[in-house]
Motif scaffolding. Structure first.
Motif, PDB file in Angstrom:
ATOM      1  N   ASP A  31      13.219  -8.573  37.047  1.00  0.00           N
ATOM      2  CA  ASP A  31      12.030  -9.410  36.980  1.00  0.00           C
ATOM      3  C   ASP A  31      12.318 -10.900  36.843  1.00  0.00           C
ATOM      4  O   ASP A  31      11.397 -11.712  36.751  1.00  0.00           O
ATOM      5  N   TYR A  78      18.183 -10.704  37.415  1.00  0.00           N
ATOM      6  CA  TYR A  78      18.409 -10.064  36.119  1.00  0.00           C
ATOM      7  C   TYR A  78      17.132  -9.353  35.676  1.00  0.00           C
ATOM      8  O   TYR A  78      16.038  -9.640  36.168  1.00  0.00           O
ATOM      9  N   SER A  79      17.288  -8.456  34.726  1.00  0.00           N
ATOM     10  CA  SER A  79      16.146  -7.796  34.110  1.00  0.00           C
ATOM     11  C   SER A  79      15.972  -8.305  32.691  1.00  0.00           C
ATOM     12  O   SER A  79      16.831  -8.075  31.834  1.00  0.00           O
ATOM     13  N   MET A 100      23.313   0.152  34.124  1.00  0.00           N
ATOM     14  CA  MET A 100      22.604  -0.100  35.374  1.00  0.00           C
ATOM     15  C   MET A 100      23.302   0.611  36.519  1.00  0.00           C
ATOM     16  O   MET A 100      24.526   0.782  36.508  1.00  0.00           O
ATOM     17  N   VAL A 107      13.299   1.670  37.120  1.00  0.00           N
ATOM     18  CA  VAL A 107      14.686   1.792  36.651  1.00  0.00           C
ATOM     19  C   VAL A 107      15.370   0.429  36.597  1.00  0.00           C
ATOM     20  O   VAL A 107      16.156   0.147  35.687  1.00  0.00           O
ATOM     21  N   THR A 133      13.492  -7.249  30.995  1.00  0.00           N
ATOM     22  CA  THR A 133      12.959  -6.050  30.336  1.00  0.00           C
ATOM     23  C   THR A 133      14.087  -5.206  29.763  1.00  0.00           C
ATOM     24  O   THR A 133      14.043  -4.781  28.597  1.00  0.00           O
ATOM     25  N   TYR A 134      15.115  -4.951  30.588  1.00  0.00           N
ATOM     26  CA  TYR A 134      16.198  -4.048  30.183  1.00  0.00           C
ATOM     27  C   TYR A 134      17.489  -4.779  29.811  1.00  0.00           C
ATOM     28  O   TYR A 134      18.470  -4.143  29.432  1.00  0.00           O
ATOM     29  N   LYS A 135      17.486  -6.106  29.959  1.00  0.00           N
ATOM     30  CA  LYS A 135      18.673  -6.918  29.619  1.00  0.00           C
ATOM     31  C   LYS A 135      19.904  -6.480  30.420  1.00  0.00           C
ATOM     32  O   LYS A 135      20.999  -6.326  29.863  1.00  0.00           O
ATOM     33  N   HIS A 136      19.720  -6.286  31.727  1.00  0.00           N
ATOM     34  CA  HIS A 136      20.884  -5.992  32.559  1.00  0.00           C
ATOM     35  C   HIS A 136      20.869  -6.867  33.810  1.00  0.00           C
ATOM     36  O   HIS A 136      19.901  -7.526  34.135  1.00  0.00           O
ATOM     37  N   ARG A 158      13.753  -3.033  37.263  1.00  0.00           N
ATOM     38  CA  ARG A 158      12.939  -4.113  36.699  1.00  0.00           C
ATOM     39  C   ARG A 158      13.675  -5.461  36.753  1.00  0.00           C
ATOM     40  O   ARG A 158      13.810  -6.165  35.746  1.00  0.00           O
TER      41      ARG A 158
END
Length: 217
Positions: free
Chosen positions: A57, A108-109, A1, A53, A111-114, A55
């Protein structure tokens, strides 16, 4: 990230006029966050959620913070004449900082797990009607947590879909998480001063005869 500097720069490019500041936490973790101006807070939040980039969410946590008025002491160099010679000497200066309230969001995301990316909004002062923009329209998970901040700190969230007390009862007065909050002697509507409640109540009475009136029979 991406790092906070990169995120800050992209927010400023995507949301014209947004005032973003990187704030470093004074605790041992030294974790940094982004302070967002209230006028653009919702637009910035929407960018963080929808940006392909980032997300971000999911809002996992929203916390209230109460900052009292405080005075910071710092050492400054000033020029003074000492024994007929101009010298630069150290002096202690005081800076008075007015108090304010904050709402801090941890993002946190899924979608991207970050993550996390931490953002914060700040009131102008600690007045009873201190207001911040609600970010519940961006992250639905913020709904109950903004209600907690409203209930316990007194921050009114503009645009919140259901802003009402969530922990304290409707008739309760004041905000128990504020640092200058004073707990009442008894929470009952008709206090019955026994034991430790009686001891606390005594502090409000100057003379012995009045204290005796409080003593249970």
């Amino acid at each position: 990230m991406e790092g906070l500097e990169q995120i800050k720069a992209r927010i400023e490019a995507a949301v014209p006029g947004a005032n973003i500041e990187i704030v470093q936490n004074a605790n041992p973790s030294q974790q940094c966050s982004l302070k967002i101006d209230n006028e653009h807070a919702r637009d910035v939040a929407k960018f963080l959620r929808d940006d392909p980039v980032l997300r971000l969410d999911f809002c996992s946590n929203v916390t209230g913070v109460d900052w009292l008025d405080r005075t910071l002491k710092k050492t400054v160099k000033v020029k003074k004449t000492v024994d007929g010679e101009e010298k630069e000497v150290d002096e202690t200066a005081e800076e008075k900082i007015p108090g304010f309230l904050e709402a801090v969001y941890h993002l946190y995301s899924m979608t991207y797990k970050h993550g996390s990316v931490i953002i914060r909004t700040r009131t102008a002062d600690r007045a009873e009607n201190a207001c911040l923009p609600s970010l519940t329209p961006i992250w639905r998970s913020a709904e109950f947590q903004e209600r907690e901040i409203f209930d316990l700190y007194g921050v009114r969230f503009d645009g919140h879909p259901d802003l009402r007390r969530i922990l304290m009862w409707d008739e309760f007065e004041d905000y128990p998480m504020r640092k200058d909050y004073r707990e009442p002697d008894d929470y009952e509507y008709e206090p019955t001063p026994h034991d430790d409640v009686l001891e606390k109540a005594k502090g409000h009475y100057a003379s012995r005869p009045q204290e005796e009136k409080l003593r249970p029979s």
